[in-house]
Design a protein around this motif. Structure first.
Motif, PDB file in Angstrom:
ATOM      1  N   ASP A 264      -5.851  -1.587  -5.222  1.00 37.37           N
ATOM      2  CA  ASP A 264      -5.372  -2.217  -3.992  1.00 37.37           C
ATOM      3  C   ASP A 264      -6.485  -3.138  -3.481  1.00 37.37           C
ATOM      4  O   ASP A 264      -7.524  -2.666  -3.031  1.00 37.37           O
ATOM      5  CB  ASP A 264      -5.037  -1.134  -2.963  1.00 37.37           C
TER       6      ASP A 264
ATOM      7  N   THR B  61       0.825  -1.209   0.000  1.00 41.63           N
ATOM      8  CA  THR B  61       0.000   0.000   0.000  1.00 41.63           C
ATOM      9  C   THR B  61       0.859   1.258   0.000  1.00 41.63           C
ATOM     10  O   THR B  61       0.511   2.259  -0.640  1.00 41.63           O
ATOM     11  CB  THR B  61      -0.956  -0.007   1.204  1.00 41.63           C
TER      12      THR B  61
ATOM     13  N   GLU C  18      -6.955   0.788  -0.696  1.00 39.81           N
ATOM     14  CA  GLU C  18      -7.483   0.332   0.592  1.00 39.81           C
ATOM     15  C   GLU C  18      -9.005   0.200   0.497  1.00 39.81           C
ATOM     16  O   GLU C  18      -9.508  -0.610  -0.254  1.00 39.81           O
ATOM     17  CB  GLU C  18      -7.014   1.261   1.713  1.00 39.81           C
ATOM     18  N   SER C  19      -9.772   1.015   1.207  1.00 38.59           N
ATOM     19  CA  SER C  19     -11.237   0.884   1.146  1.00 38.59           C
ATOM     20  C   SER C  19     -11.807   1.942   0.201  1.00 38.59           C
ATOM     21  O   SER C  19     -11.273   3.053   0.108  1.00 38.59           O
ATOM     22  CB  SER C  19     -11.842   1.051   2.540  1.00 38.59           C
TER      23      SER C  19
END
Length: 331
Positions: free
Chosen positions: A189, A76, A116-117
């Motif tokens: 990601d 990340t 990520e989210s």
């Protein structure tokens, strides 16, 4: 500048034309060989923790690149650096031939991302969220919202507030935003987070189609290694901030360890007969031999067992999958 045969003479004219043709080919080759992503000695420290240590990535245009690593390996951090979200401690980054610099400079109108989210306005509907993204990208055609909702199978949730979506559909909304402006490069990601098995297959087919038909470059990290195995043209493995392996799918196929799996009615006796072979073990009621002599000539093993009065009931060469290769590399 124009060249004339009568001014230069026949031989000089032909020689000049050959030079120009070679030069043109070289320029064309350079364009073809340019990378969608290129990092040189990319490094990043958080205090005393070295998150990235001289990472050199080369992602070709139009390929699907699988970026693998354990939690905390630097995946990340690398992705955030590629997108200009964090400033590297050292090294350089080029994305779509543009140097990523301070103040967020970069070719972001040609890049789609999901890090990520997914991000969304929870009190806005699916359509409203995508319409906001459309306006931010300066896209006047409102039909692109309908097209991307159909592509990600969320058209039936068009009026649903984003905050009430399931995790899988929320992920689809994030992917829809990343694809809305038809980017040249997708940086993803964990793109299949929260998706059910059918959804994972759907996203796999979508990403494959984007790369093969549209020439979209896909750079993706994922913990579902079986999916990366099916998708990726090339794979990079990062471990403790260092890129420890980068290779294409064909080379990976060559490097994966192979073993001969043997089934027999008398396991103990068969082990004694084959004791001279290296890497012999038992797995799930079968014998596994990693010795190259056995892997390359399984018929010899069959002959040995038949002559010993314990003919094999199963004989097959098995190759480790990407997950096993990854775990072996990262110990």
């Amino acid at each position: 500048m124009s060249l004339h045969r009568e001014d230069l003479g026949e031989s000089a004219y032909e020689e000049s034309m050959n030079v120009m043709m070679i030069s043109s080919r070289c320029i064309s080759l350079e364009k073809k060989m340019s990378y969608a992503i290129e990092t040189t000695n990319l490094s990043k420290n958080y205090g005393e923790v070295q998150a990235l240590n001289k990472v050199n990535l080369r992602v070709k245009r139009g390929e699907i690149y699988g970026f693998l690593g354990l939690n905390g390996a630097g995946k990340t951090t690398t992705i955030r650096a590629l997108l200009g979200m964090i400033r590297p401690g050292g090294g350089n980054i080029k994305v779509l031939d543009q140097v990523i610099g301070p103040h967020g400079s970069g070719p972001w109108d040609r890049v789609g991302h999901l890090v990520e989210s997914p991000a969304a306005y929870p009190d806005l509907s699916v359509r409203e969220n995508l319409d906001v993204a459309r306006r931010l990208h300066g896209i006047k055609n409102q039909k692109v919202v309908d097209k991307v909702m159909d592509k990600l199978s969320i058209a039936s949730y068009v009026d649903r507030k984003a905050g009430t979506l399931s995790s899988g559909n929320f992920q689809r909304l994030g992917l829809a935003r990343a694809l809305l402006h038809n980017p040249e490069l997708l940086i993803l990601d964990e793109p299949t987070n929260g998706l059910d098995p059918a959804g994972i297959v759907e996203i796999r087919e979508l990403l494959t189609s984007l790369a093969r038909k549209n020439g979209t470059t896909v750079f993706m990290s994922s913990h579902i290694l079986s999916e990366v195995d099916l998708l990726a043209d090339r794979i990079g493995i990062i471990h403790k901030g260092e890129l420890i392996e980068e290779l294409d799918a064909a080379r990976l196929e060559e490097l994966r360890a192979k073993q001969l799996m043997i089934g027999t009615r008398d396991l103990e006796k068969a082990c004694k007969v084959l004791v001279d072979y290296e890497g012999l073990s038992t797995q799930d009621g079968r014998i596994a031999i990693k010795d190259p002599r056995a892997v390359e000539t399984p018929e010899m093993i069959a002959t040995i067992l038949v002559n010993a009065g314990i003919p094999p009931t199963h004989l097959a060469i098995e190759q480790e999958n990407l997950e096993e290769h990854f775990l072996r590399l990262t110990k």
